[in-house]
Design a protein around this motif. Structure first.
Motif, PDB file in Angstrom:
ATOM      1  N   CYS A  35      34.535 -80.096 -84.044  1.00  0.00           N
ATOM      2  CA  CYS A  35      34.930 -80.015 -85.455  1.00  0.00           C
ATOM      3  C   CYS A  35      33.764 -80.133 -86.439  1.00  0.00           C
ATOM      4  O   CYS A  35      33.034 -81.128 -86.469  1.00  0.00           O
ATOM      5  CB  CYS A  35      35.983 -81.069 -85.772  1.00  0.00           C
ATOM      6  N   ALA A  36      33.625 -79.075 -87.229  1.00  0.00           N
ATOM      7  CA  ALA A  36      32.696 -79.075 -88.359  1.00  0.00           C
ATOM      8  C   ALA A  36      33.439 -78.441 -89.541  1.00  0.00           C
ATOM      9  O   ALA A  36      32.885 -77.652 -90.293  1.00  0.00           O
ATOM     10  CB  ALA A  36      31.436 -78.300 -88.016  1.00  0.00           C
ATOM     11  N   LEU A  37      34.710 -78.814 -89.648  1.00  0.00           N
ATOM     12  CA  LEU A  37      35.536 -78.234 -90.701  1.00  0.00           C
ATOM     13  C   LEU A  37      35.170 -78.743 -92.088  1.00  0.00           C
ATOM     14  O   LEU A  37      35.583 -78.179 -93.090  1.00  0.00           O
ATOM     15  CB  LEU A  37      37.020 -78.521 -90.421  1.00  0.00           C
ATOM     16  N   CYS A  38      34.430 -79.855 -92.122  1.00  0.00           N
ATOM     17  CA  CYS A  38      34.021 -80.379 -93.425  1.00  0.00           C
ATOM     18  C   CYS A  38      32.589 -80.905 -93.317  1.00  0.00           C
ATOM     19  O   CYS A  38      32.022 -80.963 -92.218  1.00  0.00           O
ATOM     20  CB  CYS A  38      34.992 -81.455 -93.907  1.00  0.00           C
TER      21      CYS A  38
ATOM     22  N   ARG B 240      31.253 -83.662 -93.083  1.00  0.00           N
ATOM     23  CA  ARG B 240      30.969 -84.810 -92.202  1.00  0.00           C
ATOM     24  C   ARG B 240      30.427 -84.334 -90.842  1.00  0.00           C
ATOM     25  O   ARG B 240      29.768 -85.113 -90.145  1.00  0.00           O
ATOM     26  CB  ARG B 240      32.228 -85.659 -91.994  1.00  0.00           C
ATOM     27  N   ASN B 241      30.751 -83.098 -90.464  1.00  0.00           N
ATOM     28  CA  ASN B 241      30.214 -82.501 -89.219  1.00  0.00           C
ATOM     29  C   ASN B 241      30.292 -83.446 -88.022  1.00  0.00           C
ATOM     30  O   ASN B 241      29.281 -83.725 -87.360  1.00  0.00           O
ATOM     31  CB  ASN B 241      28.755 -82.066 -89.429  1.00  0.00           C
ATOM     32  N   CYS B 242      31.473 -83.942 -87.726  1.00  0.00           N
ATOM     33  CA  CYS B 242      31.625 -84.942 -86.648  1.00  0.00           C
ATOM     34  C   CYS B 242      31.419 -84.356 -85.252  1.00  0.00           C
ATOM     35  O   CYS B 242      31.078 -85.064 -84.320  1.00  0.00           O
ATOM     36  CB  CYS B 242      33.010 -85.569 -86.722  1.00  0.00           C
TER      37      CYS B 242
ATOM     38  N   ALA C  66      43.751 -80.196 -97.632  1.00  0.00           N
ATOM     39  CA  ALA C  66      44.205 -79.427 -96.464  1.00  0.00           C
ATOM     40  C   ALA C  66      43.084 -79.075 -95.491  1.00  0.00           C
ATOM     41  O   ALA C  66      43.354 -78.620 -94.381  1.00  0.00           O
ATOM     42  CB  ALA C  66      44.863 -78.136 -96.947  1.00  0.00           C
ATOM     43  N   PHE C  67      41.812 -79.308 -95.876  1.00  0.00           N
ATOM     44  CA  PHE C  67      40.684 -78.772 -95.099  1.00  0.00           C
ATOM     45  C   PHE C  67      40.727 -79.153 -93.625  1.00  0.00           C
ATOM     46  O   PHE C  67      40.332 -78.382 -92.768  1.00  0.00           O
ATOM     47  CB  PHE C  67      39.352 -79.248 -95.705  1.00  0.00           C
ATOM     48  N   MET C  68      41.229 -80.371 -93.327  1.00  0.00           N
ATOM     49  CA  MET C  68      41.212 -80.868 -91.939  1.00  0.00           C
ATOM     50  C   MET C  68      42.087 -80.033 -91.020  1.00  0.00           C
ATOM     51  O   MET C  68      41.928 -80.063 -89.811  1.00  0.00           O
ATOM     52  CB  MET C  68      41.731 -82.310 -91.881  1.00  0.00           C
ATOM     53  N   HIS C  69      43.048 -79.319 -91.627  1.00  0.00           N
ATOM     54  CA  HIS C  69      44.021 -78.575 -90.823  1.00  0.00           C
ATOM     55  C   HIS C  69      44.055 -77.098 -91.166  1.00  0.00           C
ATOM     56  O   HIS C  69      45.012 -76.417 -90.810  1.00  0.00           O
ATOM     57  CB  HIS C  69      45.412 -79.194 -91.001  1.00  0.00           C
TER      58      HIS C  69
HETATM   59  S1  SF4 Z   1      35.795 -85.558 -91.045  1.00  0.00           S
HETATM   60 FE1  SF4 Z   1      37.477 -84.652 -89.854  1.00  0.00          FE
HETATM   61  S2  SF4 Z   1      37.586 -82.504 -90.570  1.00  0.00           S
HETATM   62 FE2  SF4 Z   1      35.572 -83.319 -91.198  1.00  0.00          FE
HETATM   63  S3  SF4 Z   1      34.182 -82.705 -89.525  1.00  0.00           S
HETATM   64 FE3  SF4 Z   1      34.921 -84.811 -89.100  1.00  0.00          FE
HETATM   65  S4  SF4 Z   1      36.698 -84.526 -87.754  1.00  0.00           S
HETATM   66 FE4  SF4 Z   1      36.290 -82.537 -88.708  1.00  0.00          FE
END
Ligand code: SF4
Length: 337
Positions: free
Chosen positions: A20-23, A25-27, A157-160
Motif C-alpha cells: 500500500c502506497a495509496l497515500c 504515508r507510503n506504509c 475515501a483515499f484508503m479504499h
Molecule cells: S496510511 Fe493507510 S492508505 Fe496510506 S499508505 Fe499507509 S496503509 Fe496505505
C-alpha cells in the motif's frame, strides 16, 4: 484515466492493496494482512451514508430561498491518515480495524506512529461503522440517487479508492448518473489521484496550513503543506475544485497565508470555502488548550476582510451560527441507507 472495463479495473486497482502506497504515508503493507498508519484493512467500513444538508450550497442545494434542499449523498468512510488533534469527525477518524488477522505494523515504525495507533485504539469505542462489499456500496450509491441526492460525496475515501472506484463503475453500469465529489483532507498521493482522473467530478480538499510545524503539531505530518499543495495542483489540473479552509482559534495569521497562497496560485480557477464552524471536540482540548474554544467573530471577520482585500471573489463564507456540535453528524447513531 483508469480503465472502464469493470473486471480489469477491479484487478488492477485491487493490487494496490498488496503493497500500500495509496497515500503519502507510503506504509507498503499488504492490507489483507497488516495495518498501516491509517489502521485500515482492505475491508471498506463506512460510518454513515445519508443525505447531508450542510455542505457548500452548490453541493447540498441549500441556499437562501431554497426551503427543500435535496442534499448531498454523503458517505463517510472510517479511519484517516492524519487524525488531526482537533478532528471534527474524531469518532470515525480514530477507528482502527480490530480483525485479529490485521496487526498494526510496528517494525520500522517511528514513535509518533505508534502513539497515533494507540490513540486510535481508544477511539474505536466511539464508532466502528459497518463493513460493506463493493456490491453493497454500489447499491448505497444508487439508493442515495433514488433519495434525490445531488451528488455522491465521498468523505475520506483515499484508503479504499481501489474498491470505491469499482463500486462507482458498478453503480454507473446500473444507472448512477450523479456527479462524484471527492472530499479530502488534502493529504493525498498525487500518483493515486492520477488514477481518479475522469472518475471524480468535483474535488473538495482542505488546505489546513502552510506551516510545517503546525502540520507536525496538529496533524502528525510536517510534510502536510507540501503534500497538500501538490495534491491540490493535481486536482485543479483534472477538474472543478473547491478548497476548504477551516479557521482555527488563535491562527488568523496562518489563515491569511493560506488564502493568499490559494489566490496567488489559482485566482478564480478554484472556489475557496472559508469555514467558521470549528467546534472543540475530541482530545484537542487536553493536548492543545488554545484550541479549546470556538473562533471569535473578530477572528473570522479578520480572515474574511483579508480575503476581500486581496481580491478573492469566488468564495463561500459561513454564518458563524453553524459552529454547533449539532451540525456534526452523530456517528454513534449509525445511519446507513
Ligand atoms: S496510511 Fe493507510 S492508505 Fe496510506 S499508505 Fe499507509 S496503509 Fe496505505
Amino acid at each position: 484515466m483508469i480503465k472502464h472495463d469493470i473486471n480489469e479495473n477491479r484487478k488492477v486497482l485491487q493490487a494496490m492493496y498488496e503493497d500500500c502506497a495509496l497515500c503519502p504515508r507510503n506504509c507498503h503493507v499488504n492490507r489483507d494482512r497488516a495495518l498501516g498508519y491509517c489502521g485500515q484493512s482492505s475491508e471498506i467500513r463506512i460510518a454513515r451514508a445519508a443525505l447531508h444538508f450542510w455542505e457548500e450550497p452548490e453541493l447540498s442545494g441549500a441556499c437562501e430561498g431554497v426551503e427543500d434542499p435535496r442534499g448531498s449523498g454523503t458517505v463517510f468512510f472510517m479511519g484517516c491518515n492524519l487524525r488531526c488533534t482537533y478532528c471534527q469527525n474524531y469518532e470515525i477518524s480514530r477507528y482502527v480495524a480490530t480483525d485479529p488477522l490485521h496487526k498494526p505494523q510496528t517494525e520500522g515504525t517511528d514513535v509518533q506512529q505508534t502513539e497515533v495507533l494507540s490513540e486510535s485504539a481508544a477511539g474505536t469505542k466511539a464508532c466502528s461503522g459497518r463493513a460493506v462489499t463493493v456490491e453493497e456500496l454500489a447499491g448505497i450509491f444508487l439508493h442515495l440517487q433514488a433519495q434525490g441526492a445531488l451528488n455522491i460525496n465521498l468523505v475520506t475515501a483515499f484508503m479504499h479508492m481501489p474498491k470505491i472506484a469499482c463500486a462507482l463503475d458498478l453503480a454507473k453500469s446500473k444507472g448512477l448518473k450523479l456527479p462524484v465529489v471527492y472530499n479530502s483532507s488534502g493529504y493525498e498521493s498525487v500518483e493515486m489521484l492520477r488514477h481518479l482522473d475522469g472518475l471524480i467530478d468535483v474535488y473538495l480538499p482542505d488546505l489546513k496550513y502552510l506551516d510545517a510545524d503546525l502540520g507536525a503539531a496538529l496533524s502528525h505530518a510536517a510534510d502536510y503543506p507540501e503534500v497538500a499543495k501538490e495534491a491540490i495542483a493535481e486536482m485543479v489540473r483534472q477538474t472543478d475544485t473547491i478548497v476548504r479552509h477551516l479557521v482555527l482559534p488563535g491562527h488568523v495569521r496562518e489563515s491569511k497565508r493560506v488564502l493568499s497562497y490559494l489566490h496567488e496560485t489559482y485566482g478564480d480557477r478554484i472556489r475557496i470555502s472559508i469555514m467558521s464552524q470549528y467546534t472543540p471536540v475530541g482530545p484537542a482540548s487536553e493536548t492543545h488548550p488554545e484550541l479549546n474554544r470556538r473562533i471569535t467573530k473578530r477572528e473570522y471577520d479578520r480572515v474574511v476582510d483579508h480575503a476581500i482585500a486581496i481580491g478573492i471573489t469566488n468564495a463561500y463564507i459561513q454564518d458563524r451560527a453553524v459552529a454547533k456540535e449539532s451540525f456534526i453528524p452523530a456517528f454513534h447513531n449509525l445511519l446507513i441507507l
